[in-house]
Design a protein around this motif. Structure first.
Motif, PDB file in Angstrom:
ATOM      1  N   ARG A  70      -2.605 -26.777  19.835  1.00 28.23           N
ATOM      2  CA  ARG A  70      -3.671 -27.808  19.462  1.00 28.23           C
ATOM      3  C   ARG A  70      -4.030 -27.945  18.281  1.00 28.23           C
ATOM      4  N   LEU A  71      -4.615 -26.656  17.807  1.00 30.39           N
ATOM      5  CA  LEU A  71      -5.355 -26.629  16.466  1.00 30.39           C
ATOM      6  C   LEU A  71      -4.246 -26.845  15.349  1.00 30.39           C
ATOM      7  N   ALA A  72      -3.112 -26.184  15.630  1.00 32.44           N
ATOM      8  CA  ALA A  72      -1.930 -26.573  14.670  1.00 32.44           C
ATOM      9  C   ALA A  72      -1.869 -27.726  14.483  1.00 32.44           C
ATOM     10  N   ALA A  73      -1.280 -28.693  15.535  1.00 31.73           N
ATOM     11  CA  ALA A  73      -1.130 -30.111  15.609  1.00 31.73           C
ATOM     12  C   ALA A  73      -1.984 -30.720  14.751  1.00 31.73           C
ATOM     13  N   ALA A  74      -3.486 -30.624  15.180  1.00 37.73           N
ATOM     14  CA  ALA A  74      -4.562 -31.208  14.724  1.00 37.73           C
ATOM     15  C   ALA A  74      -4.416 -31.125  13.146  1.00 37.73           C
ATOM     16  N   ALA A  75      -4.326 -29.681  12.429  1.00 35.20           N
ATOM     17  CA  ALA A  75      -4.506 -29.333  11.224  1.00 35.20           C
ATOM     18  C   ALA A  75      -3.211 -30.314  10.398  1.00 35.20           C
ATOM     19  N   CYS A  76      -2.054 -30.052  10.935  1.00 27.85           N
ATOM     20  CA  CYS A  76      -0.959 -30.981  10.523  1.00 27.85           C
ATOM     21  C   CYS A  76      -1.202 -32.269  10.377  1.00 27.85           C
ATOM     22  N   THR A  77      -1.748 -33.142  11.245  1.00 20.64           N
ATOM     23  CA  THR A  77      -2.229 -34.557  11.159  1.00 20.64           C
ATOM     24  C   THR A  77      -3.061 -34.914  10.218  1.00 20.64           C
ATOM     25  N   ALA A  78      -4.121 -33.867  10.143  1.00 20.08           N
ATOM     26  CA  ALA A  78      -5.097 -33.971   8.939  1.00 20.08           C
ATOM     27  C   ALA A  78      -4.537 -34.206   7.565  1.00 20.08           C
ATOM     28  N   ARG A  79      -3.567 -33.464   7.381  1.00 25.26           N
ATOM     29  CA  ARG A  79      -2.813 -33.450   5.989  1.00 25.26           C
ATOM     30  C   ARG A  79      -1.932 -34.583   5.815  1.00 25.26           C
ATOM     31  N   LEU A  80      -2.094 -35.536   6.737  1.00 25.30           N
ATOM     32  CA  LEU A  80      -1.250 -36.802   6.421  1.00 25.30           C
ATOM     33  C   LEU A  80      -2.355 -37.924   5.958  1.00 25.30           C
ATOM     34  N   ALA A  81      -3.489 -37.497   5.799  1.00 23.55           N
ATOM     35  CA  ALA A  81      -4.617 -38.376   5.460  1.00 23.55           C
ATOM     36  C   ALA A  81      -4.388 -39.075   4.103  1.00 23.55           C
ATOM     37  N   PRO A  82      -3.911 -38.558   3.061  1.00 27.22           N
ATOM     38  CA  PRO A  82      -3.355 -39.267   1.779  1.00 27.22           C
ATOM     39  C   PRO A  82      -2.588 -40.378   1.837  1.00 27.22           C
ATOM     40  N   TRP A  83      -1.807 -40.401   2.928  1.00 25.92           N
ATOM     41  CA  TRP A  83      -0.910 -41.676   3.118  1.00 25.92           C
ATOM     42  C   TRP A  83      -1.577 -42.892   3.610  1.00 25.92           C
ATOM     43  N   VAL A  84      -2.764 -42.623   4.036  1.00 23.80           N
ATOM     44  CA  VAL A  84      -3.668 -43.858   4.593  1.00 23.80           C
ATOM     45  C   VAL A  84      -3.635 -44.989   3.476  1.00 23.80           C
ATOM     46  N   ASP A  85      -3.780 -44.767   2.352  1.00 20.33           N
ATOM     47  CA  ASP A  85      -3.927 -45.743   1.167  1.00 20.33           C
ATOM     48  C   ASP A  85      -2.529 -45.975   0.437  1.00 20.33           C
ATOM     49  N   ALA A  86      -1.558 -45.269   1.100  1.00 16.09           N
ATOM     50  CA  ALA A  86      -0.306 -45.372   0.015  1.00 16.09           C
ATOM     51  C   ALA A  86       0.454 -46.710   0.344  1.00 16.09           C
ATOM     52  N   ASP A  87       1.104 -47.298  -0.650  1.00 17.70           N
ATOM     53  CA  ASP A  87       1.526 -48.655  -0.491  1.00 17.70           C
ATOM     54  C   ASP A  87       3.023 -48.547   0.004  1.00 17.70           C
ATOM     55  N   THR A  88       3.101 -48.566   1.395  1.00 13.65           N
ATOM     56  CA  THR A  88       4.453 -48.339   2.038  1.00 13.65           C
ATOM     57  C   THR A  88       4.211 -48.712   3.483  1.00 13.65           C
ATOM     58  N   ALA A  89       5.011 -49.426   3.987  1.00 14.20           N
ATOM     59  CA  ALA A  89       4.976 -49.918   5.446  1.00 14.20           C
ATOM     60  C   ALA A  89       5.558 -48.756   6.500  1.00 14.20           C
ATOM     61  N   THR A  90       6.128 -47.782   5.696  1.00 13.35           N
ATOM     62  CA  THR A  90       6.601 -46.482   6.703  1.00 13.35           C
ATOM     63  C   THR A  90       5.105 -45.705   7.092  1.00 13.35           C
ATOM     64  N   ARG A  91       3.837 -46.355   6.661  1.00 10.85           N
ATOM     65  CA  ARG A  91       2.736 -45.690   7.357  1.00 10.85           C
ATOM     66  C   ARG A  91       2.884 -46.068   8.802  1.00 10.85           C
ATOM     67  N   GLY A  92       3.597 -46.926   9.299  1.00 13.65           N
ATOM     68  CA  GLY A  92       3.668 -46.942  10.681  1.00 13.65           C
ATOM     69  C   GLY A  92       4.368 -45.598  11.488  1.00 13.65           C
ATOM     70  N   LEU A  93       5.516 -45.341  10.898  1.00 10.69           N
ATOM     71  CA  LEU A  93       6.098 -44.290  11.241  1.00 10.69           C
ATOM     72  C   LEU A  93       5.391 -42.844  11.078  1.00 10.69           C
ATOM     73  N   ILE A  94       4.359 -42.992   9.862  1.00 12.96           N
ATOM     74  CA  ILE A  94       3.745 -41.567   9.863  1.00 12.96           C
ATOM     75  C   ILE A  94       2.541 -41.527  10.530  1.00 12.96           C
ATOM     76  N   PHE A  95       1.602 -42.583  10.884  1.00 17.38           N
ATOM     77  CA  PHE A  95       0.438 -42.632  11.400  1.00 17.38           C
ATOM     78  C   PHE A  95       0.513 -42.857  13.174  1.00 17.38           C
ATOM     79  N   TRP A  96       1.603 -43.638  13.381  1.00 20.22           N
ATOM     80  CA  TRP A  96       1.670 -43.598  14.879  1.00 20.22           C
ATOM     81  C   TRP A  96       2.390 -42.513  15.527  1.00 20.22           C
TER      82      TRP A  96
END
Length: 362
Positions: A70-96
């Motif tokens: 669980r901790l490994a999954a949470a840490a990996c998910t946290a590393r996705l945070a820089p993509w929040v403000d990236a200009d891409t519709a693939t943020r749907g794939l990334i964050f969902w």
């Protein structure tokens, strides 16, 4: 729904492979693995596929119930945070897909909410879509089939305004990909369009009609829309018609499609098949009269993937690899490889069969 022993064994093998991959890639994100030895090509930031690696780690945590996982999954998910403000519709794939299989911790909920708001702010009223964006290179004002899945459920849960944008984004893509212009190319959807201020929407050659994942991504997006009343209430007849068009293509084609329809005897794309199987399992939950047929088709796909394309122990290759996926057929890049989103959707389909999670939530 329940699965037989074959599905349970296959899921365990895929998730064991996750642990092997984790040891190899460390804090990087896997993209695709060599078919001969399973060695991964990785990226430091995750690209558009980062959410699938996080999603696989969440599926492993659900399967093992181990705190370390669980901790490994949470840490990996946290590393996705820089993509929040990236200009891409693939943020749907990334964050969902990077958060939907999680245990809904406050951290993942906050990250998903930030991503939803950022995607809503990116909506372009002139074109009626959240544009493909410039973050991955190329023209910004593109409409692509892979810009829709993930983004529909990501926006749908963020309030009435966001649900309306999700519906507009979906329907503009369906109108382009499945409309009269798109349907003229030998009956295959056109998965990519470019907006020109003078002439409006113009079809793109890459990805080309007959791209295996184009139809699979659209079917998945339609299934997610039908599962969400706040989206499905917009143009319901058009949504039902689109579902019928895409289902006909899925049910009359091969269980594991070629990566390019123009080369029916060429390499296949197991990742497209896995996406389609998940979409069919979702549709089985929303269309009761056809539920058995959709579930049976999904099980047939998953069974074929496991029997013919999932590596077993021995033979010189790591076990649990979903082989014969395709990263980019047009460029000839990794066309017979294990790809991270293929692993994810295979694991998700098998997990749903085994009642590890509710397919509606992911």
């Amino acid at each position: 729904m329940t699965a037989g022993d074959w599905a349970d064994r296959a899921l365990a093998a895929v998730l064991d492979r996750v642990t092997v991959t984790e040891a190899e890639v460390g804090a990087r994100f896997p993209l695709y693995a060599e078919p001969a030895d399973g060695r991964w090509t990785t990226t430091g930031r995750g690209s558009w596929t980062g959410g699938f690696w996080a999603g696989l780690l969440w599926l492993r945590a659900r399967h093992t119930r181990k705190e370390a996982h669980r901790l490994a999954a949470a840490a990996c998910t946290a590393r996705l945070a820089p993509w929040v403000d990236a200009d891409t519709a693939t943020r749907g794939l990334i964050f969902w897909y990077g958060t939907a299989a999680s245990f809904d911790t406050p951290e993942t909920a906050v990250l998903r909410a930030k991503a939803s708001r950022a995607c809503l702010a990116s909506y372009d009223a002139r074109t009626g879509i959240v544009p493909w964006g410039s973050a991955l290179g190329g023209p910004r004002l593109l409409a692509r089939a892979d810009a829709v899945p993930g983004l529909v459920p990501l926006l749908a849960g963020a309030g009435p305004e966001a649900a309306t944008v999700a519906a507009a984004h979906l329907h503009h893509h369906l109108d382009l990909c499945l409309g009269p212009e798109g349907a003229r190319h030998h009956g295959r959807p056109r998965p990519a369009w470019r907006f020109d201020a003078a002439t409006g929407w113009q079809p793109c050659d890459d990805p080309a009609p007959g791209w295996s994942r184009g139809e699979a991504w659209l079917l998945l997006a339609v299934a997610d829309a039908l599962l969400r009343p706040e989206v499905a209430c917009h143009r319901p007849e058009r949504l039902a018609f689109a579902a019928g068009q895409l289902l006909e293509l899925a049910q009359t084609g091969r269980l594991v499609p070629p990566n390019e329809a123009a080369r029916p005897h060429g390499p296949v794309d197991t990742s497209a098949a896995a996406i389609t199987a998940v979409a069919m399992l979702k549709l089985a939950r929303v269309r009761a009269p056809q539920a058995q047929a959709y579930t049976s088709h999904a099980v047939a796909i998953l069974s074929r993937l496991v029997e013919d394309h999932l590596t077993g122990p021995g033979g010189g290759r790591p076990a649990g690899m979903l082989s014969d996926g395709c990263y980019d057929a047009a460029k000839g890049l990794a066309v017979r490889h294990e790809v991270i989103w293929g692993d994810f959707f295979l694991a998700l389909g098998l997990a749903a069969l085994g009642d590890l999670l509710d397919i509606i939530r992911v």
